[in-house]
Design a protein around this motif. Structure first.
Motif, PDB file in Angstrom:
ATOM      1  N   LEU A 196      -9.520   5.676  -8.734  1.00 47.81           N
ATOM      2  CA  LEU A 196      -8.937   6.714  -9.576  1.00 47.81           C
ATOM      3  C   LEU A 196      -9.279   8.089  -9.008  1.00 47.81           C
ATOM      4  CD1 LEU A 196      -7.613   7.833 -12.188  1.00 47.81           C
ATOM      5  CD2 LEU A 196      -9.759   7.341 -13.355  1.00 47.81           C
ATOM      6  N   GLY A 197     -10.530   8.281  -8.614  1.00 47.49           N
ATOM      7  CA  GLY A 197     -10.935   9.543  -8.006  1.00 47.49           C
ATOM      8  C   GLY A 197     -10.220   9.820  -6.693  1.00 47.49           C
ATOM      9  N   PHE A 198     -10.035   8.804  -5.889  1.00 52.67           N
ATOM     10  CA  PHE A 198      -9.273   8.929  -4.640  1.00 52.67           C
ATOM     11  C   PHE A 198      -7.887   9.478  -4.946  1.00 52.67           C
ATOM     12  CE2 PHE A 198      -6.126   7.318  -1.707  1.00 52.67           C
ATOM     13  CZ  PHE A 198      -6.694   7.427  -0.450  1.00 52.67           C
ATOM     14  N   GLY A 199      -7.246   8.898  -5.949  1.00 52.79           N
ATOM     15  CA  GLY A 199      -5.910   9.346  -6.328  1.00 52.79           C
ATOM     16  C   GLY A 199      -5.902  10.788  -6.800  1.00 52.79           C
ATOM     17  N   ALA A 200      -6.895  11.173  -7.581  1.00 49.38           N
ATOM     18  CA  ALA A 200      -6.970  12.550  -8.076  1.00 49.38           C
ATOM     19  C   ALA A 200      -7.141  13.539  -6.922  1.00 49.38           C
ATOM     20  CB  ALA A 200      -8.109  12.684  -9.084  1.00 49.38           C
ATOM     21  N   VAL A 201      -7.990  13.196  -5.962  1.00 49.03           N
ATOM     22  CA  VAL A 201      -8.187  14.069  -4.803  1.00 49.03           C
ATOM     23  C   VAL A 201      -6.898  14.168  -3.994  1.00 49.03           C
ATOM     24  CG1 VAL A 201      -9.417  14.333  -2.603  1.00 49.03           C
ATOM     25  CG2 VAL A 201     -10.676  13.733  -4.682  1.00 49.03           C
ATOM     26  N   ALA A 202      -6.229  13.052  -3.771  1.00 53.60           N
ATOM     27  CA  ALA A 202      -4.963  13.082  -3.027  1.00 53.60           C
ATOM     28  C   ALA A 202      -3.949  13.984  -3.727  1.00 53.60           C
ATOM     29  CB  ALA A 202      -4.406  11.664  -2.870  1.00 53.60           C
ATOM     30  N   LEU A 203      -3.854  13.873  -5.039  1.00 60.15           N
ATOM     31  CA  LEU A 203      -2.922  14.717  -5.789  1.00 60.15           C
ATOM     32  C   LEU A 203      -3.305  16.196  -5.696  1.00 60.15           C
ATOM     33  CD1 LEU A 203      -2.336  12.470  -8.925  1.00 60.15           C
ATOM     34  CD2 LEU A 203      -0.663  13.048  -7.138  1.00 60.15           C
ATOM     35  N   ALA A 204      -4.593  16.480  -5.717  1.00 60.66           N
ATOM     36  CA  ALA A 204      -5.047  17.867  -5.618  1.00 60.66           C
ATOM     37  C   ALA A 204      -4.732  18.485  -4.252  1.00 60.66           C
ATOM     38  CB  ALA A 204      -6.547  17.948  -5.897  1.00 60.66           C
ATOM     39  N   LEU A 205      -4.629  17.656  -3.229  1.00 60.73           N
ATOM     40  CA  LEU A 205      -4.351  18.148  -1.877  1.00 60.73           C
ATOM     41  C   LEU A 205      -2.874  18.440  -1.630  1.00 60.73           C
ATOM     42  CD1 LEU A 205      -6.644  15.822   0.240  1.00 60.73           C
ATOM     43  CD2 LEU A 205      -6.963  18.258  -0.224  1.00 60.73           C
ATOM     44  N   VAL A 206      -1.999  17.921  -2.446  1.00 63.61           N
ATOM     45  CA  VAL A 206      -0.555  18.040  -2.209  1.00 63.61           C
ATOM     46  C   VAL A 206      -0.109  19.474  -1.930  1.00 63.61           C
ATOM     47  CG1 VAL A 206       1.733  17.754  -3.272  1.00 63.61           C
ATOM     48  CG2 VAL A 206       0.072  15.885  -3.357  1.00 63.61           C
ATOM     49  N   PRO A 207      -0.488  20.466  -2.739  1.00 60.17           N
ATOM     50  CA  PRO A 207       0.047  21.810  -2.503  1.00 60.17           C
ATOM     51  C   PRO A 207      -0.429  22.461  -1.204  1.00 60.17           C
ATOM     52  CG  PRO A 207      -1.032  21.677  -4.660  1.00 60.17           C
ATOM     53  CD  PRO A 207      -1.309  20.397  -3.938  1.00 60.17           C
ATOM     54  N   ARG A 208      -1.545  22.008  -0.663  1.00 59.53           N
ATOM     55  CA  ARG A 208      -2.097  22.645   0.538  1.00 59.53           C
ATOM     56  C   ARG A 208      -2.368  21.634   1.659  1.00 59.53           C
ATOM     57  NH1 ARG A 208      -5.876  22.080  -3.410  1.00 59.53           N
ATOM     58  NH2 ARG A 208      -7.914  21.383  -2.711  1.00 59.53           N
ATOM     59  N   VAL A 209      -1.511  20.650   1.742  1.00 58.28           N
ATOM     60  CA  VAL A 209      -1.718  19.554   2.689  1.00 58.28           C
ATOM     61  C   VAL A 209      -1.828  20.030   4.128  1.00 58.28           C
ATOM     62  CG1 VAL A 209       0.742  19.009   2.951  1.00 58.28           C
ATOM     63  CG2 VAL A 209      -0.972  17.221   3.289  1.00 58.28           C
ATOM     64  N   GLU A 210      -1.107  21.088   4.485  1.00 54.10           N
ATOM     65  CA  GLU A 210      -1.134  21.545   5.878  1.00 54.10           C
ATOM     66  C   GLU A 210      -2.455  22.217   6.253  1.00 54.10           C
ATOM     67  OE1 GLU A 210      -0.023  24.878   3.375  1.00 54.10           O
ATOM     68  OE2 GLU A 210       0.754  22.846   3.492  1.00 54.10           O
ATOM     69  N   ARG A 211      -3.243  22.642   5.267  1.00 58.68           N
ATOM     70  CA  ARG A 211      -4.503  23.341   5.552  1.00 58.68           C
ATOM     71  C   ARG A 211      -5.718  22.442   5.444  1.00 58.68           C
ATOM     72  NH1 ARG A 211      -3.809  27.960   1.196  1.00 58.68           N
ATOM     73  NH2 ARG A 211      -3.612  26.042   0.060  1.00 58.68           N
ATOM     74  N   GLU A 212      -5.596  21.308   4.829  1.00 61.11           N
ATOM     75  CA  GLU A 212      -6.750  20.477   4.482  1.00 61.11           C
ATOM     76  C   GLU A 212      -6.944  19.293   5.432  1.00 61.11           C
ATOM     77  OE1 GLU A 212      -8.951  21.352   2.439  1.00 61.11           O
ATOM     78  OE2 GLU A 212      -7.953  22.895   1.263  1.00 61.11           O
ATOM     79  N   THR A 213      -7.071  19.602   6.696  1.00 67.19           N
ATOM     80  CA  THR A 213      -7.191  18.565   7.715  1.00 67.19           C
ATOM     81  C   THR A 213      -8.366  17.631   7.446  1.00 67.19           C
ATOM     82  OG1 THR A 213      -6.166  20.013   9.344  1.00 67.19           O
ATOM     83  CG2 THR A 213      -7.449  18.158  10.190  1.00 67.19           C
ATOM     84  N   LEU A 214      -9.525  18.175   7.203  1.00 63.16           N
ATOM     85  CA  LEU A 214     -10.705  17.343   6.991  1.00 63.16           C
ATOM     86  C   LEU A 214     -10.523  16.430   5.777  1.00 63.16           C
ATOM     87  CD1 LEU A 214     -13.592  16.556   7.733  1.00 63.16           C
ATOM     88  CD2 LEU A 214     -14.387  18.465   6.320  1.00 63.16           C
TER      89      LEU A 214
END
Length: 142
Positions: A58-76
């Motif tokens: 569930l936490g994995f999913g929440a983090v993935a969703l949080a990254l959506v708007p800035r996916v190009e900047r969040e390489t790590l």
């Protein structure tokens, strides 16, 4: 394909991955092993462990969703999620070796868990190189 279109498709993939993980994790936390495909009654310790790992999914999913708007900047962060998903696929392989072939649904999940991570890593790097650094300031960290 244009940068904006390619970025939106990557965002859509990450959103579907995140939503799927979050919903599946929440369902597993609430239902326990009995609610799963081929699920059966288990002891309290296995139920506890299962729900613990479901909460991490569930936490994995929440983090993935949080990254959506800035996916190009969040390489790590994208690479870390990809590594976790790939490791989960490897864990399924170990389970298959140890206890036998799982239901076909889990084999399909295994294939996705091993295939999606390299795609995510390569695609995110491509998006970042094509415009992510120039269009957005960011450290690329979580």
């Amino acid at each position: 394909m244009s940068y904006p279109a390619e970025r939106r498709l990557l965002q859509a993939l990450l959103a579907v991955l995140g939503a799927t993980a979050a919903v599946a994790g929440l369902f597993a936390v609430l239902s326990g092993p009995d609610g799963q495909l081929d699920g059966a009654a288990v002891g309290a310790s296995i139920d506890s462990e299962y729900r613990f790992y479901a909460a991490l999914w569930l936490g994995f999913g929440a983090v993935a969703l949080a990254l959506v708007p800035r996916v190009e900047r969040e390489t790590l962060a994208v690479r870390a999620l990809a590594a976790v998903l790939f490791a989960a696929g490897v864990a399924r392989v170990l389970a298959w070796i140890d206890t036998g072939r799982p239901h076909g649904v889990f084999l399909a999940l295994l294939a996705l868990e091993l295939a999606i991570p390299p795609v995510l890593v390569v695609w995110q790097a491509r998006i970042r190189a094509r415009g992510g650094d120039r269009r957005h300031a960011g450290s690329g960290t979580v």
